[in-house]
Design an enzyme around this catalytic site. Sequence first.
Site, PDB file in Angstrom:
ATOM      1  N   ASP A  46      30.408   2.765  22.493  1.00 54.34           N
ATOM      2  CA  ASP A  46      31.664   3.401  22.081  1.00 54.34           C
ATOM      3  C   ASP A  46      32.790   3.105  23.078  1.00 54.34           C
ATOM      4  OD1 ASP A  46      33.329   4.864  20.474  1.00 54.34           O
ATOM      5  OD2 ASP A  46      32.497   6.831  20.993  1.00 54.34           O
TER       6      ASP A  46
ATOM      7  N   HIS B  55      36.469  -4.977  20.376  1.00 51.24           N
ATOM      8  CA  HIS B  55      35.174  -5.296  19.763  1.00 51.24           C
ATOM      9  C   HIS B  55      34.680  -6.662  20.242  1.00 51.24           C
ATOM     10  CE1 HIS B  55      35.661  -1.740  17.410  1.00 51.24           C
ATOM     11  NE2 HIS B  55      36.594  -2.223  16.595  1.00 51.24           N
TER      12      HIS B  55
ATOM     13  N   LEU C   3      11.541  -9.376  24.092  1.00 52.28           N
ATOM     14  CA  LEU C   3      12.382  -8.232  23.731  1.00 52.28           C
ATOM     15  C   LEU C   3      12.601  -8.142  22.211  1.00 52.28           C
ATOM     16  CD1 LEU C   3      14.571  -6.021  24.625  1.00 52.28           C
ATOM     17  CD2 LEU C   3      16.229  -7.887  24.437  1.00 52.28           C
TER      18      LEU C   3
HETATM   19  C1  IPE Z   1      29.776   5.984  16.836  1.00 55.81           C
HETATM   20  O1  IPE Z   1      31.072   5.772  17.301  1.00 55.81           O
HETATM   21  C2  IPE Z   1      29.307   4.837  16.014  1.00 55.81           C
HETATM   22  C3  IPE Z   1      29.130   3.574  16.727  1.00 55.81           C
HETATM   23  C4  IPE Z   1      29.248   3.389  18.009  1.00 55.81           C
HETATM   24  C5  IPE Z   1      28.745   2.473  15.916  1.00 55.81           C
HETATM   25  P1  IPE Z   1      32.336   6.420  16.586  1.00 55.81           P
HETATM   26  O2  IPE Z   1      33.509   6.033  17.391  1.00 55.81           O
HETATM   27  O3  IPE Z   1      32.339   6.038  15.153  1.00 55.81           O
HETATM   28  O4  IPE Z   1      31.997   7.969  16.708  1.00 55.81           O
HETATM   29  P2  IPE Z   1      32.937   9.264  16.613  1.00 55.81           P
HETATM   30  O5  IPE Z   1      33.701   9.158  15.335  1.00 55.81           O
HETATM   31  O6  IPE Z   1      33.847   9.240  17.789  1.00 55.81           O
HETATM   32  O7  IPE Z   1      31.995  10.414  16.668  1.00 55.81           O
HETATM   33  C1  IPE Z   2      32.833   1.499  19.144  1.00 60.15           C
HETATM   34  O1  IPE Z   2      34.137   1.543  19.596  1.00 60.15           O
HETATM   35  C2  IPE Z   2      32.610   0.477  18.062  1.00 60.15           C
HETATM   36  C3  IPE Z   2      32.434   1.028  16.720  1.00 60.15           C
HETATM   37  C4  IPE Z   2      32.334   2.288  16.426  1.00 60.15           C
HETATM   38  C5  IPE Z   2      32.396   0.086  15.623  1.00 60.15           C
HETATM   39  P1  IPE Z   2      35.290   2.320  18.825  1.00 60.15           P
HETATM   40  O2  IPE Z   2      35.901   1.357  17.859  1.00 60.15           O
HETATM   41  O3  IPE Z   2      34.766   3.559  18.234  1.00 60.15           O
HETATM   42  O4  IPE Z   2      36.295   2.615  20.004  1.00 60.15           O
HETATM   43  P2  IPE Z   2      37.113   3.957  20.247  1.00 60.15           P
HETATM   44  O5  IPE Z   2      36.145   5.093  20.210  1.00 60.15           O
HETATM   45  O6  IPE Z   2      38.132   4.050  19.153  1.00 60.15           O
HETATM   46  O7  IPE Z   2      37.717   3.766  21.593  1.00 60.15           O
HETATM   47 MG    MG Z   3      34.591   5.450  18.948  1.00 62.42          MG
END
Ligand code: IPE
Ligand code: IPE
Ligand code: MG
Length: 231
Positions: free
Chosen positions: A13, A30, A124
């Site tokens: 995240d 990403h 792995l």
């Molecule tokens: C959780 O992250 C899902 C992934 C990392 C794939 P999100 O960014 O979607 O989660 P919330 O919405 O902050 O809980």
């Molecule tokens: C995690 O990073 C990747 C996915 C959930 C696909 P985010 O895209 O949720 O990044 P933030 O949380 O907005 O910083």
């Molecule tokens: Mg996120």
Amino acid sequence: MENLPKHITIIMDGNGRWAKQRGKERIYGHIEGAESVRACCELAVEMGIEYLSLYAFSTENWNRPKDEIMGLMSLMAKSILEEKPTFQKNNIRFMVLGDRSQLSEELIGDIDKAMEETASNTGLTLIVFLSYSGKWDIRQAATRYAEDMKKGVAGEFEDYLCTKGIPDPDLLIRTSGEQRISNFLLWQCAYTEFYFTDTLWPDFRKPQLRSAIKTYASRERRFGKTSEQIK
Ligand code: IPE
Ligand code: IPE
Ligand code: MG
């Protein structure tokens, strides 16, 4: 290091915030996050970790803006094609798990090809959870379990989850300072150790993963027993 986790799972995240901090579009976060995936895989191979699984896209992530979803899906396809030689070189078995109903035919084809080509690798096991949610998994498992119950052939409930045959995670890492499960492995994390870090996913590389593993190694897991019983 002793007490190594057999299965490490990561909620990756903070990509969006990483990009925003640099005045860039979310997709750059990403793309940089994919480098962290590469680094963590490398360390997992070096340390002889058996399972590394990564939450890449949740069921709820389908509600994001269309262009971000498209960017993520094409990054996924690109990464699979680019990393395949590394999977073979490092003896990595690659798997993608989740609800395939919304994935494109083309992506499913790429996924299946990579899974088939690496199926007999014995190092792995790298699992990517794509279009996955814990509630989806339990729901689909319960449906098939009920069908088999009616036929009188139902086995263990766990074996109906899409993670059949994969040991439950020992260590769950979530980056970016959030301390929640966000509908990830709800059933499978019953006794998982949680590790939260403020580091954003694109900055989470080998030293950060090593620290998480070190913290895990120092914990005492009791599984409901007393400390004396497990000594
Ligand atoms: C959780 O992250 C899902 C992934 C990392 C794939 P999100 O960014 O979607 O989660 P919330 O919405 O902050 O809980
Ligand atoms: C995690 O990073 C990747 C996915 C959930 C696909 P985010 O895209 O949720 O990044 P933030 O949380 O907005 O910083
Ligand atoms: Mg996120």
